[in-house]
Structure formats: structure tokens, C-alpha cells
Design an enzyme around this catalytic site. Structure first.
Site, PDB file in Angstrom:
ATOM      1  N   ASP A   1       0.480  -1.210   0.462  1.00 50.51           N
ATOM      2  CA  ASP A   1       0.089  -0.054  -0.288  1.00 50.51           C
ATOM      3  C   ASP A   1       0.765   1.045  -0.154  1.00 50.51           C
ATOM      4  OD1 ASP A   1       0.252   1.137   2.856  1.00 50.51           O
ATOM      5  OD2 ASP A   1       0.346  -1.273   3.105  1.00 50.51           O
TER       6      ASP A   1
ATOM      7  N   ASP B   1       1.509   4.236   1.917  1.00 53.29           N
ATOM      8  CA  ASP B   1       0.730   4.461   3.429  1.00 53.29           C
ATOM      9  C   ASP B   1       0.077   5.940   3.475  1.00 53.29           C
ATOM     10  OD1 ASP B   1       1.551   3.676   5.730  1.00 53.29           O
ATOM     11  OD2 ASP B   1       2.207   5.597   6.848  1.00 53.29           O
TER      12      ASP B   1
END
Length: 264
Positions: A204, A206
Site C-alpha cells: 500500500d 501509506d
């Protein structure tokens, strides 16, 4: 236990709970620091004998801040492991390395608190740690196509993810990755004179790096699962690039003092 120190170790991260299609054997190991996260599975990758240990346990029963790090590293060394690859899930603080990217960091920053991070519970000891990762193992991984060479991984306490402000702070400091388990694993490996390199799979961006709802655990696990097949193949390829005999001197000896007397 007699061993030649040639066995390699792999410590699997979130979603990485098995490694071999069929284990040669599974070993329960006792240590002075309690039981490791799970039994250690012994199998083969090419010509290498490999010990695999899931960091969070076989069913992810340990959160990042409760992983028995000292027991895990001690158990691997007791079995004869002297070189460890540590695959892990990370958030990216750099939009260039988005989900699916594989990064081999060369530096870490510790932002954890309260974790048992040394085997030296008495005496005056100082451990060399300027370069926390083994250059020989890093070279084996970074030589593979598509792998990003270098970057700083900041290790946070967990189990919560970062706030947006924290993410922006970390990014402004020049950190590229954020993770919850990379410390104290790396320094415990150094104290045991084990070569150690993290291999990070980005799951991902952040929270402070992009707009949206922020990082959610379900999304992290889903991204890791989506990339798991390719990531395991990459791990096997990295292992295949490691020489049969350990030649690294960077990770040993380092303290100038005697290590714990019961060192396996």
C-alpha cells in the site's frame, strides 16, 4: 546439535505462512527466551537446505509488537542457520514504489518501544549496526529483475498504522518504507552473527502519501495474497543466487566481546 552452518533461513511475514510444497521435517525448538512463533519447517530450495519460520505464527496469532523475536532468531541459529532472508509486507512512503513493488532496503530507523531487542542483558556491550543488512544477501536479491535496490525502512511499534501526519513526517525525513517487524529482528541477527537481509513487498501507499480512507489491514492482506505466488518465486530465485558457503565477514564478529555463553 552438530551442524555446518550452511542452512539458510527464511522468516515469513504477514500472509507468508508456508514456503515448501512438502517439508522434509518440522522441528519444535526450545530456547532460553521461550518458544518461537511456530515449529520450524525444514525443506529444500534447489541445492540449499532451508529453515522456514512464519514470523507471526502459523495462523497469524502474534501481532508485530508481540512476536517472540529473540526466541525466533535463537531457534534458527540453534538449528544451524547463519544466513536469513526476511520477507515482509511494507507500506510505501514513495509513490514511485507502489503496491506490488519489491524493495531490498539498505537502512532502517527504529521507532518501536518496549521490545526486547538484545541478548546482552548484563555487562557493557556495544554492537556495530551502522549498516544493518548483509551486503552479500542483499546482492543476491537485488540482482533479480525488477527488484528495487536500497531505501530506508522505518519500523513503527504497531499494531496501529501511521497517522497521515506521521506518514508525511517519515517521508519528509527521506524514509521510503514503513513496517512493523523489521526491528529488533535485524539487530538480534547481528548479535548472533547471522547474515540478515529484508526483502520488502509493498502492499500500500501509506496514509499521508495519498488521499483516501487510509491503510486498512484487509487491503494489506489482500494485496499480499495477490502477489504471494510471484513473491515466493522471487524468494526462491534469491536463495538460488546464494553461494553454498558463507563468505560474508560484515556480519561477524562485531562486538569485540564474548557473546552469550549459551550461544548455540
Amino acid at each position: 546439535m552438530r551442524h555446518n552452518g550452511r542452512m539458510l533461513g527464511v522468516i515469513g511475514g504477514s500472509g507468508f505462512y508456508t514456503f515448501f510444497e512438502s517439508d522434509l521435517r518440522s522441528i519444535d525448538v526450545d530456547t532460553p527466551y521461550g518458544r518461537p512463533s511456530a515449529a520450524v519447517a525444514i525443506g529444500a530450495v534447489g541445492e540449499h537446505e532451508v529453515a522456514f519460520l512464519p514470523r507471526h505464527g502459523a495462523t497469524h496469532q502474534f501481532s508485530a509488537h508481540t512476536v517472540p523475536y529473540r526466541a525466533n532468531m535463537w531457534a534458527l541459529r540453534k538449528l544451524g542457520v547463519r544466513r536469513v532472508f526476511a520477507p515482509c509486507a511494507v507500506g510505501s512512503l514513495d509513490p514511485v514504489n507502489g503496491p506490488g513493488a519489491v524493495v531490498v532496503p539498505d537502512q532502517l530507523v527504529d521507532r518501536t518501544t518496549g521490545r526486547a531487542d538484545t541478548y546482552f542483558d548484563s555487562g557493557a556491550v556495544h554492537v556495530d549496526f551502522a549498516d544493518p543488512y548483509c551486503p552479500t544477501l542483499r546482492a543476491a536479491a537485488t540482482g533479480l529483475p525488477g527488484v528495487v535496490d536500497g531505501g530506508t525502512m522505518v519500523v513503527i511499534q504497531g499494531p496501529r498504522f501511521s497517522t497521515r501526519a506521521e506518514s508525511r513526517w517519515f517521508a519528509s525525513a527521506g524514509f521510503g518504507l514503513v513496517n512493523m517487524t523489521g526491528y529488533p529482528e535485524a539487530v538480534l541477527a547481528r548479535e548472533l552473527e547471522i547474515c540478515y537481509a529484508a526483502i520488502a513487498l509493498v502492499t500500500d501507499l501509506d496514509a499521508g502519501i495519498q488521499a483516501g480512507d487510509g491503510v486498512k489491514a484487509a487491503d494489506v492482506f489482500a494485496e499480499f495474497e495477490k502477489n504471494m505466488g510471484a513473491f515466493k518465486r522471487l524468494m526462491r530465485a534469491a536463495i538460488g543466487r546464494v553461494a553454498a558457503e558463507r563468505t560474508c565477514t560484515h556480519c561477524q564478529p562485531h562486538t569485540g566481546v564474548t557473546l552469550p555463553v549459551e550461544l548455540p
